[in-house]
Design a protein around this motif. Structure first.
Motif, mmCIF file in Angstrom:
data_model
loop_
_atom_site.group_PDB
_atom_site.id
_atom_site.type_symbol
_atom_site.label_atom_id
_atom_site.label_comp_id
_atom_site.label_asym_id
_atom_site.label_seq_id
_atom_site.Cartn_x
_atom_site.Cartn_y
_atom_site.Cartn_z
ATOM 1 N N ALA A 265 37.321 40.443 38.591
ATOM 2 C CA ALA A 265 37.902 39.553 40.060
ATOM 3 C C ALA A 265 39.372 39.873 39.828
ATOM 4 O O ALA A 265 39.789 39.072 41.190
ATOM 5 N N ASN A 266 39.657 38.736 38.486
ATOM 6 C CA ASN A 266 40.721 37.754 38.627
ATOM 7 C C ASN A 266 41.647 38.998 38.874
ATOM 8 O O ASN A 266 42.412 38.972 39.976
ATOM 9 N N ARG A 267 41.554 40.411 38.348
ATOM 10 C CA ARG A 267 42.313 41.247 38.285
ATOM 11 C C ARG A 267 42.530 42.189 40.138
ATOM 12 O O ARG A 267 43.640 41.993 40.591
ATOM 13 N N VAL A 268 41.229 41.427 40.543
ATOM 14 C CA VAL A 268 41.411 42.366 42.038
ATOM 15 C C VAL A 268 42.433 41.245 42.673
ATOM 16 O O VAL A 268 43.200 41.098 44.214
ATOM 17 N N CYS A 269 41.899 39.467 43.110
ATOM 18 C CA CYS A 269 42.924 39.412 43.250
ATOM 19 C C CYS A 269 45.150 38.771 43.003
ATOM 20 O O CYS A 269 45.542 38.964 43.404
ATOM 21 N N GLU A 270 44.806 39.333 41.850
ATOM 22 C CA GLU A 270 46.525 39.979 41.136
ATOM 23 C C GLU A 270 46.446 41.479 42.267
ATOM 24 O O GLU A 270 47.801 41.368 41.854
ATOM 25 N N GLY A 271 45.432 41.581 42.380
ATOM 26 C CA GLY A 271 45.607 42.921 43.097
ATOM 27 C C GLY A 271 46.121 44.809 42.483
ATOM 28 O O GLY A 271 46.782 45.388 42.746
ATOM 29 N N ASP A 272 45.504 44.290 41.066
ATOM 30 C CA ASP A 272 45.446 45.629 40.202
ATOM 31 C C ASP A 272 44.559 46.376 40.923
ATOM 32 O O ASP A 272 44.487 47.318 39.924
ATOM 33 N N LEU A 273 43.539 45.962 41.223
ATOM 34 C CA LEU A 273 42.269 46.619 41.791
ATOM 35 C C LEU A 273 41.755 46.705 42.725
ATOM 36 O O LEU A 273 41.614 45.452 43.347
ATOM 37 N N GLU A 274 41.625 47.079 44.052
ATOM 38 C CA GLU A 274 40.919 46.761 45.335
ATOM 39 C C GLU A 274 39.313 46.530 45.019
ATOM 40 O O GLU A 274 39.219 45.290 45.826
ATOM 41 N N THR A 275 38.453 46.487 43.774
ATOM 42 C CA THR A 275 37.227 46.190 44.028
ATOM 43 C C THR A 275 37.447 45.821 42.565
ATOM 44 O O THR A 275 37.363 47.148 41.581
ATOM 45 N N SER A 276 36.597 45.104 42.431
ATOM 46 C CA SER A 276 35.903 45.267 40.770
ATOM 47 C C SER A 276 35.051 45.596 40.724
ATOM 48 O O SER A 276 34.244 46.160 41.590
ATOM 49 N N PRO A 277 35.340 46.729 39.668
ATOM 50 C CA PRO A 277 33.530 48.176 39.282
ATOM 51 C C PRO A 277 32.768 47.474 38.418
ATOM 52 O O PRO A 277 31.648 48.192 38.141
ATOM 53 N N VAL A 278 32.623 45.503 38.263
ATOM 54 C CA VAL A 278 31.516 45.067 37.882
ATOM 55 C C VAL A 278 30.800 44.187 39.046
ATOM 56 O O VAL A 278 30.399 42.631 38.717
ATOM 57 N N SER A 279 31.500 44.398 40.524
ATOM 58 C CA SER A 279 31.111 43.541 41.113
ATOM 59 C C SER A 279 29.455 43.092 41.441
ATOM 60 O O SER A 279 28.523 43.904 41.224
ATOM 61 N N ALA A 280 29.779 42.109 42.161
ATOM 62 C CA ALA A 280 28.264 41.457 42.155
ATOM 63 C C ALA A 280 27.783 41.800 44.014
ATOM 64 O O ALA A 280 26.164 41.570 44.380
ATOM 65 N N ALA A 281 28.516 42.616 44.618
ATOM 66 C CA ALA A 281 28.420 42.699 45.880
ATOM 67 C C ALA A 281 26.957 43.279 46.131
ATOM 68 O O ALA A 281 26.294 44.322 45.848
ATOM 69 N N GLY A 282 26.022 42.798 46.859
ATOM 70 C CA GLY A 282 25.201 43.758 46.882
ATOM 71 C C GLY A 282 23.516 43.874 46.271
ATOM 72 O O GLY A 282 22.375 44.287 46.301
ATOM 73 N N LYS A 283 23.919 42.507 45.112
ATOM 74 C CA LYS A 283 22.976 42.715 43.985
ATOM 75 C C LYS A 283 22.564 41.025 43.216
ATOM 76 O O LYS A 283 22.988 40.208 44.142
ATOM 77 N N HIS A 284 21.008 41.651 42.745
ATOM 78 C CA HIS A 284 20.477 40.348 42.568
ATOM 79 C C HIS A 284 21.039 39.793 41.250
ATOM 80 O O HIS A 284 21.351 40.719 39.750
ATOM 81 N N VAL A 285 21.432 38.602 41.595
ATOM 82 C CA VAL A 285 22.937 38.608 39.959
ATOM 83 C C VAL A 285 21.514 37.753 39.121
ATOM 84 O O VAL A 285 21.566 35.923 39.503
ATOM 85 N N VAL A 286 21.631 37.361 37.920
ATOM 86 C CA VAL A 286 21.263 36.238 37.169
ATOM 87 C C VAL A 286 22.742 35.365 36.240
ATOM 88 O O VAL A 286 22.902 36.617 35.276
ATOM 89 N N ILE A 287 22.789 34.689 35.575
ATOM 90 C CA ILE A 287 24.102 34.257 35.144
ATOM 91 C C ILE A 287 23.280 33.485 33.907
ATOM 92 O O ILE A 287 22.057 31.999 34.496
ATOM 93 N N VAL A 288 22.627 33.552 32.766
ATOM 94 C CA VAL A 288 23.009 33.342 31.270
ATOM 95 C C VAL A 288 23.512 32.121 30.746
ATOM 96 O O VAL A 288 24.602 32.419 30.070
#
Length: 495
Positions: A265-288
């Motif tokens: 996600a930080n690399r997206v902000c830096e402009g290295d990536l257009e979108t993250s390959p592990v993006s949470a978009a549209g997903k049910h996310v659980v953080i442990v």
């Protein structure tokens, strides 16, 4: 003391945050720009000028808090900046990222809301840059001694700056392509915009510090070869060996460590990536994991457009007030705190399964289940008691397309070979062994920060960097005038 009755007449007022619906649509810092300066003088006035300022003891840097509070109350930004930088190399970092144990130790906090020490600190730091009170400080003369610092997190940068200013020739080796360590790729942009980091490293370059990025010591350059090149080496690689969750289903696709997720996600902000390959978009996310890293994942997932986000904390929900019997003042108490990310999740109702702010307390993960393609689809949990024993009849499942493990770190990673190539002794928990002078068992090699202390706070990391610099300076020259705010065995105040 500008106003001897300030703490009685002025209520605490924190730096206001931007509206939730506005800030979750961008990655800018969560606070209202320009809203701190109009209130900060009166907030500094609340400092009591108490006879024994425990904020000093609560802060491992020994920040001169009453002094710069008084100076801010008088609008003397130059002197305030001087007093702040006398003990802290990077107050713009700590003013944004430190949980402020100094405020827990504030004498006013015995029976009132503490002074907004953290807000005063960041105001001074930002004004120092704005008004030109943080110029480079190159040494008057060089010592002819050379030092390699491995790692460019807060410990490594603090050590490097202190040693450079003392006249030594310092090179910082960083395995990533940009400087900053965890501050660069582990801390989201909405907590600290990276221009603060770039500005400080530019200052260090102007002072003479050399930086070698994309260089993993042990892999890209041999550790013993590096040791032979320099008069001293400081290992400040941090604690990067993440803790695992050994439960059935861990092998399913879609389960990631927090530090696999946040850097992308930080690399997206830096402009290295257009979108993250592990993006949470549209997903049910659980953080442990219920700590700060978990909260960083929460705020990131919300900004990426997750369908739902839930954070699991194995501990019971703490109370709103300090338990004086268990954690008396001035220790840092475990109380209910609402971070910016939790405020966002609560307002947006991202976690239907949680009562508020997306957290499920006293919750332990039992197993993961997935679909026919081997992708995670559910997380099964159970409530636990104070001894972490399962409570009968409380098991349930949460939908989970993306699971993020934020369980902390056990010590420095060994994958690059640095520890083994040098033959460094380690503690049973995996941290690097050192003596009272921060020295390892290898002559001329020192260890500092989370790599030796274990996972800790940014303010302790900077204190370690300053202290190890003094130890290295003594090793190289026989004595040192550099400050050493802590020793390697010092720990936060406890009962």
């Amino acid at each position: 003391m500008a106003d001897p009755k300030g703490f009685m007449t002025t209520p605490r007022q924190d730096w206001p945050r931007r509206p939730v619906e506005e800030r979750v649509r961008d990655w800018d810092e969560v606070y209202v720009p320009g809203a701190l300066l109009p209130i900060i003088n009166k907030q500094a006035d609340r400092c009591m000028d108490c006879g024994v300022p425990f904020c000093h003891e609560a802060c491992p840097l020994g920040n001169l808090i009453p002094e710069w509070n008084d100076l801010v109350s008088r609008d003397d930004w130059r002197q305030a900046a001087d007093r702040l930088h006398a003990t802290n190399n990077f107050p713009e970092f700590t003013g944004r990222l430190c949980p402020a144990p100094c405020e827990a130790g504030c004498v006013l906090a015995i029976n009132q809301p503490a002074v907004t020490i953290k807000n005063v600190e960041v105001a001074i730091a930002d004004q120092a840059w704005e008004l030109g009170f943080a110029p480079p400080q190159p040494p008057d003369r060089l010592s002819g001694r050379t030092v390699a610092v491995i790692g460019s997190g807060p410990t490594g940068l603090a050590a490097a700056q202190q040693l450079t200013r003392a006249g030594h020739t310092v090179a910082v080796y960083e395995k990533d392509d940009r400087l900053g360590g965890l501050m660069r790729y582990g801390i989201p942009e909405f907590k600290m915009e990276k221009h603060h980091l770039r500005r400080r490293t530019d200052q260090m370059r102007a002072e003479g510090t050399k930086f070698r990025t994309s260089t993993a010591v042990g892999r890209d350059i041999g550790a013993t070869e590096l040791r032979a090149r320099y008069d001293a080496v400081v290992i400040a690689t941090g604690a990067t060996a993440w803790r695992e969750l050994d439960v059935p289903g861990r092998e399913l696709t879609g389960i990631h460590q927090a530090m696999e997720y946040l850097p992308l996600a930080n690399r997206v902000c830096e402009g290295d990536l257009e979108t993250s390959p592990v993006s949470a978009a549209g997903k049910h996310v659980v953080i442990v994991g219920g700590g700060d890293t978990g909260a960083d994942c929460l705020g990131t997932a919300v900004r990426e457009g997750a369908t739902s986000v839930t954070q699991l904390d194995i501990y019971a929900q703490p109370g709103a007030e300090r338990d004086e019997d268990v954690e008396p003042w001035p220790t840092y108490p475990k109380i209910y705190r609402l971070s910016a990310a939790h405020q966002e999740a609560g307002d947006l109702r991202t976690a239907p399964a949680a009562d508020a702010d997306a957290r499920l307390f006293a919750a332990s993960t039992l197993r993961f289940t997935g679909d026919a393609d081997g992708r995670v689809r559910s997380l099964h949990l159970v409530e636990v008691d104070a001894e972490r024993r399962p409570v009968t009849g409380t098991g349930r499942a949460l939908p989970a397309d993306l699971v993020l493990l934020a369980l902390g770190f056990s010590g420095p990673g060994r994958e690059d070979g640095l520890i083994d190539q040098l033959g460094l002794a380690t503690e049973p928990r995996g941290t690097i062994t050192r003596d009272a002078e921060f020295a390892t068992n290898v002559p001329g090699v020192f260890a500092a920060g989370d790599a030796a202390r274990g996972q800790s706070l940014i303010v302790w990391a900077i204190a370690e960097g300053r202290a190890v610099a003094a130890a290295v300076d003594r090793h190289l020259t026989g004595s040192s005038r550099l400050p050493a705010p802590i020793g390697p065995y010092d720990r936060p105040m406890t009962v």
